[in-house]
Scaffold this active site. Structure first.
Site, PDB file in Angstrom:
ATOM      1  N   GLU A   1       2.206   1.630  -3.776  1.00  0.00           N
ATOM      2  CA  GLU A   1       1.121   1.944  -4.219  1.00  0.00           C
ATOM      3  C   GLU A   1       0.843   3.422  -3.879  1.00  0.00           C
ATOM      4  O   GLU A   1       0.461   4.477  -4.317  1.00  0.00           O
ATOM      5  CB  GLU A   1      -0.320   1.304  -3.943  1.00  0.00           C
ATOM      6  CG  GLU A   1      -0.996   1.863  -4.889  1.00  0.00           C
ATOM      7  CD  GLU A   1      -3.143   1.230  -4.321  1.00  0.00           C
ATOM      8  OE1 GLU A   1      -2.488   0.431  -3.667  1.00  0.00           O
ATOM      9  OE2 GLU A   1      -3.694   1.862  -4.815  1.00  0.00           O
TER      10      GLU A   1
ATOM     11  N   GLU B   1       1.219  -1.206   0.487  1.00  0.00           N
ATOM     12  CA  GLU B   1       0.071  -0.321  -0.207  1.00  0.00           C
ATOM     13  C   GLU B   1       0.871   1.457   0.083  1.00  0.00           C
ATOM     14  O   GLU B   1       0.398   1.972  -0.331  1.00  0.00           O
ATOM     15  CB  GLU B   1      -0.900  -0.376   1.160  1.00  0.00           C
ATOM     16  CG  GLU B   1      -2.227   0.579   0.949  1.00  0.00           C
ATOM     17  CD  GLU B   1      -3.156   0.663   2.530  1.00  0.00           C
ATOM     18  OE1 GLU B   1      -3.717  -0.663   2.467  1.00  0.00           O
ATOM     19  OE2 GLU B   1      -3.677   1.026   2.954  1.00  0.00           O
TER      20      GLU B   1
ATOM     21  N   CYS C   1      -8.400  -2.055   4.704  1.00  0.00           N
ATOM     22  CA  CYS C   1      -8.448  -2.828   5.345  1.00  0.00           C
ATOM     23  C   CYS C   1      -9.566  -3.158   5.346  1.00  0.00           C
ATOM     24  O   CYS C   1      -9.553  -3.981   6.439  1.00  0.00           O
ATOM     25  CB  CYS C   1      -7.090  -3.056   6.175  1.00  0.00           C
ATOM     26  SG  CYS C   1      -6.495  -1.589   6.416  1.00  0.00           S
TER      27      CYS C   1
ATOM     28  N   SER D   1      -6.883   1.513  -2.183  1.00  0.00           N
ATOM     29  CA  SER D   1      -5.715   1.249  -2.304  1.00  0.00           C
ATOM     30  C   SER D   1      -6.673   0.221  -2.808  1.00  0.00           C
ATOM     31  O   SER D   1      -7.177  -0.652  -2.310  1.00  0.00           O
ATOM     32  CB  SER D   1      -5.440   0.966  -1.490  1.00  0.00           C
ATOM     33  OG  SER D   1      -3.954   0.244  -1.561  1.00  0.00           O
TER      34      SER D   1
ATOM     35  N   GLU E   1     -14.521 -12.030  -5.748  1.00  0.00           N
ATOM     36  CA  GLU E   1     -13.167 -11.570  -6.224  1.00  0.00           C
ATOM     37  C   GLU E   1     -11.677 -12.413  -5.235  1.00  0.00           C
ATOM     38  O   GLU E   1     -10.386 -12.483  -5.652  1.00  0.00           O
ATOM     39  CB  GLU E   1     -12.445  -9.894  -5.950  1.00  0.00           C
ATOM     40  CG  GLU E   1     -13.782  -9.548  -6.465  1.00  0.00           C
ATOM     41  CD  GLU E   1     -14.904  -9.030  -4.834  1.00  0.00           C
ATOM     42  OE1 GLU E   1     -15.989  -9.657  -5.159  1.00  0.00           O
ATOM     43  OE2 GLU E   1     -14.826  -8.450  -4.882  1.00  0.00           O
TER      44      GLU E   1
ATOM     45  N   CYS F   1     -10.421  -1.651  14.561  1.00  0.00           N
ATOM     46  CA  CYS F   1     -10.040  -3.193  14.899  1.00  0.00           C
ATOM     47  C   CYS F   1     -11.364  -3.282  15.943  1.00  0.00           C
ATOM     48  O   CYS F   1     -11.277  -4.521  16.761  1.00  0.00           O
ATOM     49  CB  CYS F   1      -9.656  -3.792  14.290  1.00  0.00           C
ATOM     50  SG  CYS F   1      -9.354  -3.039  12.451  1.00  0.00           S
TER      51      CYS F   1
ATOM     52  N   LYS G   1     -15.682  -9.395   8.233  1.00  0.00           N
ATOM     53  CA  LYS G   1     -14.285 -10.224   8.152  1.00  0.00           C
ATOM     54  C   LYS G   1     -14.874 -11.633   7.105  1.00  0.00           C
ATOM     55  O   LYS G   1     -14.455 -12.181   5.840  1.00  0.00           O
ATOM     56  CB  LYS G   1     -13.173 -10.347   8.784  1.00  0.00           C
ATOM     57  CG  LYS G   1     -11.988  -9.048   9.158  1.00  0.00           C
ATOM     58  CD  LYS G   1     -11.484  -8.680   7.771  1.00  0.00           C
ATOM     59  CE  LYS G   1     -10.193  -8.024   7.754  1.00  0.00           C
ATOM     60  NZ  LYS G   1      -9.622  -7.360   6.819  1.00  0.00           N
TER      61      LYS G   1
ATOM     62  N   GLU H   1     -15.875 -10.756   4.450  1.00  0.00           N
ATOM     63  CA  GLU H   1     -14.966  -9.993   2.772  1.00  0.00           C
ATOM     64  C   GLU H   1     -14.516 -11.306   1.976  1.00  0.00           C
ATOM     65  O   GLU H   1     -14.036 -11.467   1.014  1.00  0.00           O
ATOM     66  CB  GLU H   1     -13.452  -9.638   3.687  1.00  0.00           C
ATOM     67  CG  GLU H   1     -12.672  -8.799   3.014  1.00  0.00           C
ATOM     68  CD  GLU H   1     -11.347  -8.440   3.759  1.00  0.00           C
ATOM     69  OE1 GLU H   1     -11.292  -8.782   4.471  1.00  0.00           O
ATOM     70  OE2 GLU H   1     -10.905  -7.773   3.320  1.00  0.00           O
TER      71      GLU H   1
END
Lengths: 638, 402, 158
Positions: free
Chosen positions: A311, A308, A335, A355, A402, A565, A394, A397
């Protein structure tokens, strides 16, 4: 929380309280009252509940939650105020005159008992068949008031179908007590607006737009509603049975990664005070349960920083030097899957800011089924990857279509802190008594930078530790005392910091493919911001839309949950600001004690770039495995 | 608006009043003068709760804010009440003049009429009437030629929710929310519509104000009793030969009311609508007054042929449906009452359970969040108490020992 | 829903927002207008109202579900509401209901197949002195008998 009384809150649920004086010392700033014949003095505008708590007088509550605005609907906290015909909800009553209060008169006790009996009469299910057994506020109330019979009957059959549609959040409205904490969480605290009260009178229930299943509405899976539900009406979608099956299957190689936040909080499930880190104990416990390998998610957090961060530097170069209009800044962190889905739904036009780097959980999954499978010579088909996360999103996710870049489902199961605690207990293990042990190779122990991902501002701090050092060639500890980048820490909803790049150093080997020198960054002031909780994220995005100060940022960290988190929807219940602070302290303290505290100094990271991702960060291979794309979901529901 | 010829008699509300008179009086009357006369009159809120109107207006007038509002509560939903319909249809000048006077007194520029959705057919005539007021300079800017005296009135319609008659639920509804009552304090006089000081008054209260401004507080309090000054409009329905709206002085007995409407063989009188109390024959000497049996105006008369349990059930079905559902005692409590009634109906009850329900009713009265839940147990308690012979022994054509 | 239909709904709601404003307090009158015109508030209309008033669709849905006169499912062209409160009840309301149910071939709470009538109960409509009372759309009928009710229906049917 700073946004308790935002305009968007349902008005009836707002605290229509009197503004408290800034300095209660002034004349008229305090008021003398009597609680249970004891004289005390409180600042003007203090609620009766606050006054009682302050003076050690217990008042039971149900719809009240420290993080949320006042509701005053459950009526459990009623007290007698002398001279008033009716009882008053102590959570909602601001003291502005010298009143006399009785908190436990016969009328009060009878009322509370009747209210509890009423709630129980409609509460379907048995305590022993409930995920919140022994951690349920209704159950505690029943115990406190000695409920030993169903005074007003008890529902014999479910009235609502359990909504299992969402991979993250399960809604069982048969257990709902209509405290509306979830509504206030969803609309007010998070500003997502999925849950509201539907219907009127005895038909009132909490539901979604058009009563659709959760999976079909704009739920971001943050699970904050679960954390604030007093009963088992909301819970996470628990995959532990399937995980047990995998563990019990001799043909499966079951590995688990643990994120930093669960390690700082799971102790709470075993009676330890909030803020007790049990990383080493947890490693041992997981092996005893039967996981074949225990890995540290912080490893891929470090990897995220490299990917990241690279990037970001590329984006900045293209934007600042090449004036490339497709180089979109500020770059947003990616994230937090709750935040990502929030952006996809509410600000789909902004997804190019995200990102492309996957979250640490998903990077790990992809590496385990490729790099690790190669290293240990196991067929990736036989590997089951589990991720222990503080997070309910999560779960969604890892189920995103993907996320199969290894050729398999990269992460098979997302497991919350609470669910893991349950598995550990089920295995007969008392976590605090476990001896400590280390993480397994080839990923080993990670850096402190990866660790602090757990707290709001942590990703930003980790990124800055690496970027500043790689660009300036100076040690971060020479710029910030103890390497602690304090301006991005804390619990303020939105934080902004400017960090000038005064001098530049040589380009490190890792980044030589992209940059010849850093001269273009010399004299640039890095502008960064941090936001946590989607209500704050919304403010940031609106500011960017309006071309405000934050639109000038280079990099912004967003976390879907309040506190980051460590306050995630999979964390132990209860939660409040105090508990979240303790967890943050535990995380920062652990970082402080680690030998390696910068992602780019993690030797395992260097190893992986030397041996697996040999073309370096943001290369073709890393893009295939470690980066992803997003979906413009929008809000419209067909 | 086509005026229906007045044929109603009464000492206060239905007494002579010239359209706009109250407003024109303000040329010579200061805010203090209005408040003085109101205080003198002893006028209390006519919606049922009976809060002194002068105090309410003084508090709103004294509250600091750049905006204030007058709200006319025309969400007349209490079963058996229709006096506001009559006032709005036949005497709109009293109500709207009262609103303008309120605006003048508390310093509001806008008045809002919250009209119940069931009265949609009144919308057009009322709007037409407001238009005429504007043309006559009784609304708008510099009203009655007084510089800076600006006031306008909007009519907003409800959409079928009884609870919106509760003033804070009404405000919530106006603000575009579910009609769920707010926590009080703070009260609307400080934090009302859009967070601004607001006085919410019943239609009849505002009508009384128009008279008081013209005729004085002393005139007003000559009618009625010491503690209940003035008169009360009663909406009388049920088993009688002359149902309708009547104006009676406070202090009138139930017996007198029954005579007035020519009711025969009366067994029970429900005073105050579904949320009121039910009286039996032995109680017909009680008076309609704040100190005895208070009412927002609903009087329902039931003769010997009526089944009291059926009546009670009808009321409780109403509350189960019309509770807003936010607070526990009201949402679930009413259901338990209804279930209890059904048990009695089936002859499947124990007295100990009925006693539990009575205890629950007492809790609802003190612990519910708003007036709805605080008063919905009234019919349960009063019918069970005043008609226990019939209900439990079936001696009056009731359960009949099923 | 066709794109043109959607555009028409959007335009209509945008016009309502122009009339009533985009504050949340405009929610009630806007929904009432939509309800009046379309006899219900469609899923799409709810979301458009939410978008234009900057609130969540679930809040619009929640609001509609609270008020008896707003609904999300289409109703009949004419809504018949019969007062079920006690005074009308004692004045033989059930005979009127039975007659209407027979005439229309539906039960209370239902809509006729031709979508012309929806039959509902209402709580007190303020006509207790002239019960039983019944409302058809915004018109109120009093002292209704079964015969009178049927006559009203044929009149409404036209």
């Amino acid at each position: 929380m700073e946004n308790k009384n935002e305009k968007r809150a349902p008005v009836s649920q707002k605290a229509h309280t009197v503004e408290k004086p800034k300095n209660p010392e002034y004349i008229g700033g305090t008021v003398s009252i009597e609680i249970n014949e004891k004289k005390i003095s409180v600042p003007m505008g203090t609620t009766i509940l606050e006054a009682c708590r302050e003076h050690g007088i217990h008042i039971p509550t149900l719809c009240h939650h420290d993080d949320l605005c006042v509701a005053g609907v459950c009526r459990i906290c009623v007290v007698e105020v002398e001279g008033m015909r009716t009882l008053q909800a102590s959570c909602a009553y601001p003291i502005t005159s010298p009143i006399k209060i009785k908190t436990s008169s016969p009328m009060v006790r009878k009322a509370r008992r009747n209210i509890i009996d009423l709630l129980i009469s409609e509460h379907y299910g048995e305590c022993y068949a409930c995920v919140r057994n022994n951690n349920c506020e209704l159950q505690s109330l029943a115990k406190e008031y000695g409920v030993d019979t169903f005074n007003f009957g008890h529902v014999q059959s479910p009235r609502f179908e359990v909504d299992l549609s969402s991979p993250s959040v399960v809604r069982d409205m048969n257990k709902c007590v209509l405290c509306k904490r979830c509504v206030r969480t969803c609309i007010d605290l998070q500003e997502v607006g999925v849950l509201e009260a539907i219907g009127r009178g005895d038909h009132t229930h909490i539901s979604t737009f058009l009563e659709k299943p959760l999976a079909d509405v704009i739920c971001i899976n943050c699970g904050q509603c679960i954390n604030r539900c007093p009963t088992g009406a909301l819970r996470a979608n628990d995959p532990s049975d399937e995980i047990w099956n995998a563990i019990d299957d001799p043909n499966k190689h079951v590995v688990i990664q643990t994120a930093p936040s669960p390690r700082a909080a799971i102790g709470e499930e075993f009676g330890l005070p909030p803020g007790t880190s049990v990383t080493g104990e947890l490693n041992t416990a997981l092996r005893r349960i039967g996981f074949d390998k225990v890995f540290d998610t912080n490893f891929t957090a470090d990897l995220t920083i490299i990917e990241e961060g690279t990037e970001l530097l590329i984006r900045l170069y293209n934007a600042l030097v090449k004036n490339d209009p497709t180089a979109i800044v500020p770059q947003f962190t990616s994230c937090s899957p709750g935040w990502v889905k929030y952006l996809e739904h509410f600000y789909p036009d902004f997804i190019d800011h995200l990102s492309s780097a996957k979250s640490p959980q998903q990077m790990f999954g992809a590496l385990i089924k490729t790099f690790y499978a190669q290293e240990v010579k196991v067929n990736p088909e036989d590997i089951v990857t589990v991720a222990v996360m503080p997070c309910s999103a999560k779960k969604f996710e890892c189920n995103r279509p993907e996320m199969q870049d290894s050729g398999f489902k990269d992460v098979d199961y997302g497991l919350t802190t609470r669910e893991l605690a349950k598995m550990i207990k089920e295995a007969g293990i008392n976590l605090p008594e476990m001896p400590k042990s280390e993480f397994d190779d080839p990923f080993g122990n990670a850096s402190g930078a990866g660790l602090i991902f757990g707290a709001t501002g942590g990703v930003m701090e980790a990124a800055l530790r690496t970027v500043l050092e790689l660009v300036t060639g100076n040690k971060v500890e020479d710029i910030f005392e103890n390497m602690n980048i304090v301006p991005v820490r804390g619990f303020e909803g939105i934080r902004y910091a400017e960090i000038p790049v005064e001098n530049v150093g040589p380009v490190p080997d890792l980044l030589k493919a992209y940059f010849k020198d850093w001269n273009w960054l010399k004299g640039v002031t890095l502008k960064v911001a941090v936001a946590h909780g989607t209500a704050n994220a919304k403010k940031v995005l609106e500011d960017i839309k309006a071309g405000g100060k934050l639109s000038q940022c280079h990099f912004i960290e967003f976390m879907g949950c309040p506190g980051g988190c460590l306050g995630g929807g999979g964390q132990p219940i209860p939660t409040n600001e105090e508990i979240r602070k303790k967890r943050a302290e535990a995380i920062y303290a652990e970082d402080q004690g680690l030998p390696i505290r910068k992602s780019h100094e993690n030797p395992h990271i260097l190893y992986i770039y030397e041996n697996f991702l040999t073309e370096g960060p943001c290369s073709h291979k890393s893009h295939k495995l470690l980066h992803t794309q997003y979906v413009k979901r929008g809000k419209y529901i067909a | 608006m086509e005026k229906i010829k007045k044929r109603r008699e009464g000492k206060v509300i239905f007494s002579e009043y010239t359209r706009g008179a109250g407003i024109n009086k303000l040329k010579e009357f200061s805010r203090e003068d209005v408040l003085f006369e109101l205080k003198e009159s002893g006028l209390k809120g006519r919606g049922g709760a009976g809060f002194p109107t002068a105090t309410k207006w003084m508090l709103t007038a004294a509250a600091k804010s750049d905006k204030k509002f007058v709200i006319c509560n025309a969400d007349e939903g209490e079963p058996g009440t229709f006096k506001d319909r009559v006032l709005l249809t036949e005497y709109p000048e009293l109500v709207f003049d009262g609103m303008v006077i309120a605006g003048y007194t508390i310093g509001a520029k806008l008045g809002i009429v919250y009209l119940r959705g069931e009265y949609e057919y009144l919308m057009k005539p009322l709007q037409d009437y407001l238009q005429v007021m504007k043309e006559d300079n009784l609304l708008g800017n510099n009203i009655a030629g007084v510089t800076g005296f600006d006031f306008d009135i909007n009519i907003v319609m409800g959409s079928g929710a009884y609870v919106c008659g509760e003033e804070t639920a009404l405000i919530e509804s106006l603000e575009g929310h579910r009609g769920e009552a707010r926590n009080r304090p703070p009260f609307p006089v400080n934090t009302g519509y859009m967070g601004h000081p607001t006085t919410v008054n019943n239609v009849e209260t505002l009508a009384a104000v128009s008279h008081i401004v013209i005729k004085g507080g002393n005139w007003f309090k000559k009618v009625g009793t010491d503690k209940s000054t003035g008169s009360k409009l009663l909406s009388i329905s049920g088993d009688c030969n002359k149902p309708g709206v009547y104006e009676v002085p406070w202090g009138t007995t139930i017996q007198e009311v029954l005579k007035l409407v020519d009711a025969k063989d009366t067994k029970a009188v429900q005073v105050g609508g579904a949320s009121g109390i039910c009286l039996n024959k032995t109680q017909f000497d009680r008076t309609i007054s704040y100190e005895d049996v208070a009412t927002g105006g609903s009087i329902m008369i039931f003769n010997e042929n009526r089944d009291m349990l059926h009546i009670l059930k009808n009321f409780m079905e109403f509350f189960v449906e019309e509770s807003c559902g936010q607070c526990t005692p009201c949402r679930i409590g009413n259901v338990k009452m209804l279930e209890g009634i059904e048990m009695i109906e089936r002859n499947d009850y124990t007295f100990s359970y009925i006693n539990k329900l009575k205890g629950l009713a007492e809790t609802m009265k003190v612990a519910s969040k708003c007036g709805l839940g605080q008063s919905s147990p009234n019919p349960f308690l009063s019918i069970i108490e005043n008609f226990r012979e019939e209900i439990f022994n079936g001696s009056h054509g009731g359960r009949n020992g099923k | 829903m066709l794109v043109e239909e959607k555009n028409a709904v959007t335009e209509e709601i945008e016009n309502l927002v122009k009339t009533y404003g985009s504050e949340r307090s405009a929610l009630m009158p806007i929904l009432q207008e939509i309800q009046k015109k379309h006899r219900h508030i469609s899923d799409y209309a709810q979301q458009e109202v939410a978008r234009l008033l900057d609130i969540h669709p679930v809040e619009v849905f929640s609001f509609i579900s609270f008020y008896s006169f707003l609904n999300t499912e289409p109703k009949g062209k004419n809504i018949i509401r019969i007062c079920r409160t006690i005074v009308c009840d004692t004045k033989n309301k059930s005979a009127v209901v039975a007659a209407i149910e027979r005439e229309l071939g539906i039960k209370v709470g239902e809509t006729t197949k031709d979508k012309k009538f929806t039959l509902e109960y209402a709580n007190c409509i303020g006509m207790c002195d002239q019960g039983p009372a019944m409302a058809v759309n915004d018109r109120v009928y009093t002292k209704v008998t079964p015969e009178k009710a049927i006559a009203i229906l044929s009149e409404v049917r036209g």
